[in-house]
Design an enzyme around this catalytic site. Structure first.
Site, PDB file in Angstrom:
ATOM      1  CG  HIS A 162      -1.979  -1.069   1.134  1.00  0.00           C
ATOM      2  ND1 HIS A 162      -3.281  -0.813   0.794  1.00  0.00           N
ATOM      3  CD2 HIS A 162      -1.897  -2.415   1.289  1.00  0.00           C
ATOM      4  CE1 HIS A 162      -3.966  -1.947   0.780  1.00  0.00           C
ATOM      5  NE2 HIS A 162      -3.144  -2.938   1.071  1.00  0.00           N
ATOM      6  CG  ASP A 369      -0.086   9.244   0.384  1.00  0.00           C
ATOM      7  OD1 ASP A 369      -0.065   8.072   0.803  1.00  0.00           O
ATOM      8  OD2 ASP A 369      -0.845  10.112   0.842  1.00  0.00           O
TER       9      ASP A 369
HETATM   10  C1  G6P Z   1      -0.770   3.179   5.960  1.00  0.00           C
HETATM   11  C2  G6P Z   1      -0.181   1.801   5.769  1.00  0.00           C
HETATM   12  C3  G6P Z   1      -0.983   0.748   6.522  1.00  0.00           C
HETATM   13  C4  G6P Z   1      -1.137   1.157   7.964  1.00  0.00           C
HETATM   14  C5  G6P Z   1      -1.774   2.542   8.052  1.00  0.00           C
HETATM   15  C6  G6P Z   1      -1.926   3.055   9.494  1.00  0.00           C
HETATM   16  O1  G6P Z   1      -1.999   3.280   5.305  1.00  0.00           O
HETATM   17  O2  G6P Z   1      -0.099   1.486   4.396  1.00  0.00           O
HETATM   18  O3  G6P Z   1      -0.329  -0.500   6.472  1.00  0.00           O
HETATM   19  O4  G6P Z   1      -1.902   0.231   8.673  1.00  0.00           O
HETATM   20  O5  G6P Z   1      -0.961   3.456   7.344  1.00  0.00           O
HETATM   21  O6  G6P Z   1      -0.716   3.026  10.168  1.00  0.00           O
HETATM   22  P1  G6P Z   1      -0.498   2.162  11.486  1.00  0.00           P
HETATM   23  O7  G6P Z   1       0.967   2.204  11.716  1.00  0.00           O
HETATM   24  O8  G6P Z   1      -1.299   2.865  12.526  1.00  0.00           O
HETATM   25  O9  G6P Z   1      -1.008   0.773  11.224  1.00  0.00           O
END
Ligand code: G6P
Length: 470
Positions: A162, A369
């Protein structure tokens, strides 16, 4: 035969209050994007429930999650520190977002990253049945495809990342680069948001591993790995329909009252240095300096959703934003107007929806991003086809939303000019651009993304089987 989704975070996280556990939706694009989809099909989702759960309560949590088709991987505080905060967010995140100077290449982080990826594999082996499809998500689990491939040589394994995949010159800096690529190439199909990410990955893999490529296929001795772009979409109908609900309409009225002549600029992000939040504030400062005619006429609504604030770079950024906003507001505010309405918290989706529907401009200026779903949520919420999206060319979404006002987020003058252009844009031009973008976001929605990925995964597997039988 079911689809087993595996990601670092489950789409719900545990909140502990007075010894009681409650489950609330997780933040972030992945959880929100895939959240509704997994419920509708025959699938199970494996991941971390977001906090350390003591051993004596793990059974209780496992049972509660099972009702939601979720299966937990429990992490100790040490693993959270080294695998999640450490390797994932102090090595991979900065390097993949080109902020190499933020990376801490600690051996202990790497060792723990490996062992936690093994731990995820162990959990997966407990729920996997023959012929299940495995779909692994994101940079926290880059080694998992390889670990599962070794255990299940014939498994169908898809991997989607992602976040961006950097160019070879950046990726090669990582001390454990070959191991990471060996892990990833355990998948049959590897997906990224954009064609640029695909290109970077293929060129990196062919330089560092004994593989060659023909077009978007990597050939190793034993296997073929297909690498393709699958730009992620959102639940368009959900965002479009939400603005019509009584609750959101009430929020919109409440929000607009007294602001009839005010132009509202909206910005919504997770706290992250990749999001360009400070640069955006500096561009607003420049605008107020160079175009004082807008003082008292525009307002920035800036929502920053708390995230990873135990990682020092994130808490430092939060302090810098606090300071900048305080300073800017103190200098420019009047008795009944402030330039920046800043919120460091998350909001229910109804409030976000009302903000999307009300804001004249949405300012999305990340430094880098993978995709950026906020830009798509704004577009989907504009049922009147008005409003202007200002979008960074460094966001994956800029490849699809070409009718946005596209900016280089490093160029403060460029962002400032874009805001002026948006403020002055005739309604007809707004409608023309918004209609085109809405059509794209509606068509390439999250269901399309999921179906497309799974369909390709099936095709790739079938073609591998037919190669073997030839
Ligand atoms: C991005 C990443 C995800 C992640 C999210 C939130 O979208 O691609 O993998 O889960 O951020 O970040 P966190 O560290 O809170 O999971």
């Amino acid at each position: 035969m079911k689809t087993v989704i595996i990601s670092n975070r489950l789409p719900v996280k545990i909140i502990e209050e007075n010894d009681e556990y409650t489950f609330i939706p997780s933040e972030g694009g992945l959880a929100t994007g895939l959240g509704d989809v997994y419920k509708s099909g025959n699938s199970i989702w494996i991941g971390w429930p977001g906090i350390e759960v003591p051993e004596e309560r793990q059974e209780e949590v496992t049972q509660k999650l099972a009702e939601l088709n979720l299966y937990p991987v429990f992490l100790t505080q040490n693993e959270i520190n080294l695998y999640y905060e450490g390797f994932s967010n102090e090595v991979l995140w900065p390097v993949f977002h080109y902020v190499v100077t933020y990376a801490h290449f600690e051996q202990t982080y790497w060792d723990c990253y490996k062992s936690v990826n093994e731990k995820f594999a162990k959990s997966a082996m407990q729920v996997l049945q023959r012929r299940d499809k495995i779909w692994i998500q994101d940079y926290q689990l880059l080694l998992l495809p390889g670990i599962l491939r070794a255990k299940l040589p014939n498994a169908t394994i898809g991997f989607f990342q992602h976040i961006p995949f950097p160019s070879y010159e950046i990726f090669r800096l990582i001390p454990w680069r070959e191991e990471i690529l060996n892990g990833l190439t355990g998948a049959d199909l590897i997906g990224f948001h954009t064609y640029d990410d695909v290109r970077h990955f293929i060129s990196t893999a062919t330089r560092l591993l004994p593989v060659n490529s023909s077009s978007n296929v990597l050939n190793s001795n034993e296997r073929q790995i297909v690498v393709e772009a699958f730009p992620m979409g959102i639940d368009y109908d959900k965002f479009s329909d939400l603005t019509q609900t009584e609750e959101v309409k009430k929020e919109i009225d409440y929000f607009r009252t007294g602001k009839e002549d005010m132009k509202v600029i909206l910005s919504i992000d997770r706290l992250d240095y990749s999001k360009g939040i400070l640069e955006r504030l500096k561009a607003l400062e420049l605008l107020l300096q160079l175009h004082p005619e807008y003082i008292g006429k525009i307002e920035l609504f800036m929502i920053v959703v708390p995230s990873r604030d135990t990682v020092p770079q994130y808490s430092d950024l939060r302090d810098q934003i606090d300071q900048f906003v305080g300073n800017l507001n103190a200098r420019y505010r009047s008795i009944n107007w402030i330039p920046v309405n800043y919120f460091y918290r998350s909001f229910p989706i109804e409030v976000l929806s009302s903000l999307y529907a009300t804001a004249d401009i949405c300012l999305v200026t990340p430094m880098r991003d993978g995709m950026n779903l906020v830009s798509k949520e704004y577009v989907a919420s504009r049922n009147n086809n008005d409003g202007v999206l200002i979008l960074s060319e460094m966001a994956g979404a800029s490849k699809e939303l070409t009718d946005a006002v596209i900016v280089n987020p490093n160029n403060l003058g460029d962002i400032m000019e874009a805001i002026v252009t948006a403020l002055k844009m005739p309604l007809e031009e707004q409608e023309q651009r918004m209609t085109a973008m809405r059509a794209t976001v509606e068509k390439f929605n999250v269901k399309h993304w999921v179906n497309n990925f799974i369909l390709r995964l099936n095709e790739v597997k079938d073609s591998q089987k037919s190669l073997l039988t030839k």
